[in-house]
Design an enzyme around this catalytic site. Sequence first.
Site, PDB file in Angstrom:
ATOM      1  N   ARG A   1       0.838  -1.209   0.000  1.00 49.37           N
ATOM      2  CA  ARG A   1       0.000   0.000   0.000  1.00 49.37           C
ATOM      3  C   ARG A   1       0.874   1.261   0.000  1.00 49.37           C
ATOM      4  O   ARG A   1       0.545   2.255  -0.643  1.00 49.37           O
ATOM      5  CB  ARG A   1      -0.934  -0.006   1.221  1.00 49.37           C
TER       6      ARG A   1
ATOM      7  N   GLN B   1      -9.991   9.886   7.589  1.00 46.72           N
ATOM      8  CA  GLN B   1      -9.752   8.507   8.028  1.00 46.72           C
ATOM      9  C   GLN B   1      -8.645   7.893   7.177  1.00 46.72           C
ATOM     10  O   GLN B   1      -8.204   6.785   7.439  1.00 46.72           O
ATOM     11  CB  GLN B   1     -11.030   7.682   7.861  1.00 46.72           C
ATOM     12  N   ASN B   2      -8.243   8.608   6.145  1.00 47.57           N
ATOM     13  CA  ASN B   2      -7.268   8.049   5.204  1.00 47.57           C
ATOM     14  C   ASN B   2      -5.858   8.119   5.778  1.00 47.57           C
ATOM     15  O   ASN B   2      -5.472   9.113   6.385  1.00 47.57           O
ATOM     16  CB  ASN B   2      -7.322   8.807   3.870  1.00 47.57           C
TER      17      ASN B   2
ATOM     18  N   HIS C   1      -6.839   8.016  11.703  1.00 45.28           N
ATOM     19  CA  HIS C   1      -6.441   6.597  11.612  1.00 45.28           C
ATOM     20  C   HIS C   1      -4.952   6.434  11.335  1.00 45.28           C
ATOM     21  O   HIS C   1      -4.515   5.359  10.918  1.00 45.28           O
ATOM     22  CB  HIS C   1      -7.275   5.877  10.551  1.00 45.28           C
TER      23      HIS C   1
ATOM     24  N   CYS D   1       7.390   3.072  16.853  1.00 44.47           N
ATOM     25  CA  CYS D   1       8.063   2.033  17.632  1.00 44.47           C
ATOM     26  C   CYS D   1       7.041   1.368  18.550  1.00 44.47           C
ATOM     27  O   CYS D   1       6.350   2.055  19.312  1.00 44.47           O
ATOM     28  CB  CYS D   1       9.207   2.628  18.441  1.00 44.47           C
TER      29      CYS D   1
ATOM     30  N   CYS E   1       8.735   2.142  22.395  1.00 45.08           N
ATOM     31  CA  CYS E   1       8.792   3.477  23.010  1.00 45.08           C
ATOM     32  C   CYS E   1       7.757   4.434  22.432  1.00 45.08           C
ATOM     33  O   CYS E   1       7.557   5.528  22.961  1.00 45.08           O
ATOM     34  CB  CYS E   1      10.200   4.070  22.896  1.00 45.08           C
TER      35      CYS E   1
ATOM     36  N   CYS F   1      15.771   2.616  19.894  1.00 45.42           N
ATOM     37  CA  CYS F   1      15.732   1.946  21.210  1.00 45.42           C
ATOM     38  C   CYS F   1      15.712   0.428  21.063  1.00 45.42           C
ATOM     39  O   CYS F   1      15.580  -0.280  22.060  1.00 45.42           O
ATOM     40  CB  CYS F   1      14.508   2.410  22.002  1.00 45.42           C
TER      41      CYS F   1
ATOM     42  N   ASN G   1     -20.898  11.492  -1.623  1.00 45.16           N
ATOM     43  CA  ASN G   1     -20.408  10.122  -1.755  1.00 45.16           C
ATOM     44  C   ASN G   1     -20.864   9.554  -3.096  1.00 45.16           C
ATOM     45  O   ASN G   1     -21.726  10.115  -3.762  1.00 45.16           O
ATOM     46  CB  ASN G   1     -20.960   9.270  -0.593  1.00 45.16           C
TER      47      ASN G   1
HETATM   48  P1  OAD Z   1     -14.969   2.580   2.771  1.00 49.64           P
HETATM   49  O1  OAD Z   1     -14.251   1.757   1.775  1.00 49.64           O
HETATM   50  O2  OAD Z   1     -15.692   1.877   3.854  1.00 49.64           O
HETATM   51  O3  OAD Z   1     -16.025   3.516   2.030  1.00 49.64           O
HETATM   52  C1  OAD Z   1     -15.653   4.283   0.930  1.00 49.64           C
HETATM   53  C2  OAD Z   1     -16.875   5.010   0.414  1.00 49.64           C
HETATM   54  O4  OAD Z   1     -16.453   5.800  -0.686  1.00 49.64           O
HETATM   55  C3  OAD Z   1     -17.998   4.091  -0.072  1.00 49.64           C
HETATM   56  O5  OAD Z   1     -19.237   4.509   0.476  1.00 49.64           O
HETATM   57  C4  OAD Z   1     -17.982   4.295  -1.595  1.00 49.64           C
HETATM   58  O6  OAD Z   1     -19.281   4.251  -2.167  1.00 49.64           O
HETATM   59  C5  OAD Z   1     -17.385   5.679  -1.724  1.00 49.64           C
HETATM   60  N1  OAD Z   1     -16.679   5.903  -2.998  1.00 49.64           N
HETATM   61  C6  OAD Z   1     -16.008   5.020  -3.767  1.00 49.64           C
HETATM   62  N2  OAD Z   1     -15.472   5.618  -4.832  1.00 49.64           N
HETATM   63  C7  OAD Z   1     -15.817   6.925  -4.746  1.00 49.64           C
HETATM   64  C8  OAD Z   1     -15.587   8.069  -5.557  1.00 49.64           C
HETATM   65  N3  OAD Z   1     -14.872   8.007  -6.687  1.00 49.64           N
HETATM   66  N4  OAD Z   1     -16.108   9.249  -5.170  1.00 49.64           N
HETATM   67  C9  OAD Z   1     -16.836   9.341  -4.031  1.00 49.64           C
HETATM   68  N5  OAD Z   1     -17.083   8.298  -3.221  1.00 49.64           N
HETATM   69  C10 OAD Z   1     -16.590   7.104  -3.570  1.00 49.64           C
HETATM   70  O7  OAD Z   1     -13.905   3.650   3.336  1.00 49.64           O
HETATM   71  P2  OAD Z   1     -13.955   4.467   4.692  1.00 49.64           P
HETATM   72  O8  OAD Z   1     -15.335   4.884   5.021  1.00 49.64           O
HETATM   73  O9  OAD Z   1     -12.909   5.504   4.594  1.00 49.64           O
HETATM   74  O10 OAD Z   1      -9.898   1.931   8.853  1.00 49.64           O
HETATM   75  O11 OAD Z   1     -13.489   3.377   5.726  1.00 49.64           O
HETATM   76  C11 OAD Z   1     -13.363   3.700   7.063  1.00 49.64           C
HETATM   77  C12 OAD Z   1     -12.258   2.894   7.671  1.00 49.64           C
HETATM   78  O12 OAD Z   1     -12.483   1.499   7.433  1.00 49.64           O
HETATM   79  C13 OAD Z   1     -10.883   3.133   7.065  1.00 49.64           C
HETATM   80  O13 OAD Z   1     -10.243   4.272   7.578  1.00 49.64           O
HETATM   81  C14 OAD Z   1     -10.157   1.895   7.434  1.00 49.64           C
HETATM   82  C15 OAD Z   1     -11.215   0.885   7.092  1.00 49.64           C
HETATM   83  O14 OAD Z   1     -11.136  -0.319   7.765  1.00 49.64           O
HETATM   84  C16 OAD Z   1      -8.852   1.300   9.355  1.00 49.64           C
HETATM   85  O15 OAD Z   1      -8.054   0.679   8.668  1.00 49.64           O
HETATM   86  C17 OAD Z   1      -8.738   1.454  10.846  1.00 49.64           C
END
Ligand code: OAD
Length: 231
Positions: A56, A91-92, A109, A117, A120, A138, A199
């Site tokens: 990633r 969240q990204n 996130h 680490c 520490c 460390c 969205n």
């Molecule tokens: P998701 O993958 O759960 O949701 C992404 C959203 O973006 C979906 O509702 C899609 O419909 C929308 N989407 C996709 N392509 C798009 C575009 N071109 N334009 C606009 N919207 C679009 O991602 P998050 O909600 O960010 O956490 O996920 C939340 C958390 O779940 C992440 O931060 C991560 C994951 O597990 C951890 O890793 C702790």
Amino acid sequence: MNVFVLTGAGVSAESGLGVFRGSGTALWKRYDPMQLATPEAFARDPATVHEFYNARRRNLIAASPNAAHAALVRLEAGLAQRGGALTLVTQNIDDLHERAGSSRVIHMHGELLKARCASCGAVSDCQRDLGVDSRCGCAGALRPHVVWFGETPLYMDEIYAALETADLFVAIGTSGAVYPAAGLVREARMRGVRCCELNLEPSDNAAEFDDRRYGAASEIVPSWVDVILEK
Ligand code: OAD
């Protein structure tokens, strides 16, 4: 006007970083998050977890911000000119908001281009692959500086404080599936703040929003910013 923006994977989807849920190619459809994104998984099999985040990280380094990231930079400048402010919480774990030019991004996130680490807690920049032999000064093991399932998101006090002064709450490109981020819209509503969702499709908590716009972020975010700055 003070605008609070929460972004998710959808804002970076058109930069080629993929999303977690939804489409057949979504990350958590192809991989089991319990094997890759938990402290237990890292304790059990750090090599596999590192491999996942290394791939990633390489993908991120090769990616570029898109028109949605750029529009939020324009929003920040436009609000400042009008005596307001933008709070940008994401969240990204990518750095595409920063590379587009956003001046302050709250990464609840964590950040993929940082390592932490496990002993520490020191956080350092990290553009390279990590492995089981990657060590802190460390001698503690290095892990990606990301929040895993079961861990507490970062900067929550700052995030709730910013909600107190918001006039508008906007969620962009997030499915509303992961808490506490998904609960921020309810917090905002309880404070009487107007809430807007941008969205690709209705999120899990779409009903909580007063206004909704659906489409690709690269199209709907710039046009929404135009409307906000015309007001
Ligand atoms: P998701 O993958 O759960 O949701 C992404 C959203 O973006 C979906 O509702 C899609 O419909 C929308 N989407 C996709 N392509 C798009 C575009 N071109 N334009 C606009 N919207 C679009 O991602 P998050 O909600 O960010 O956490 O996920 C939340 C958390 O779940 C992440 O931060 C991560 C994951 O597990 C951890 O890793 C702790």
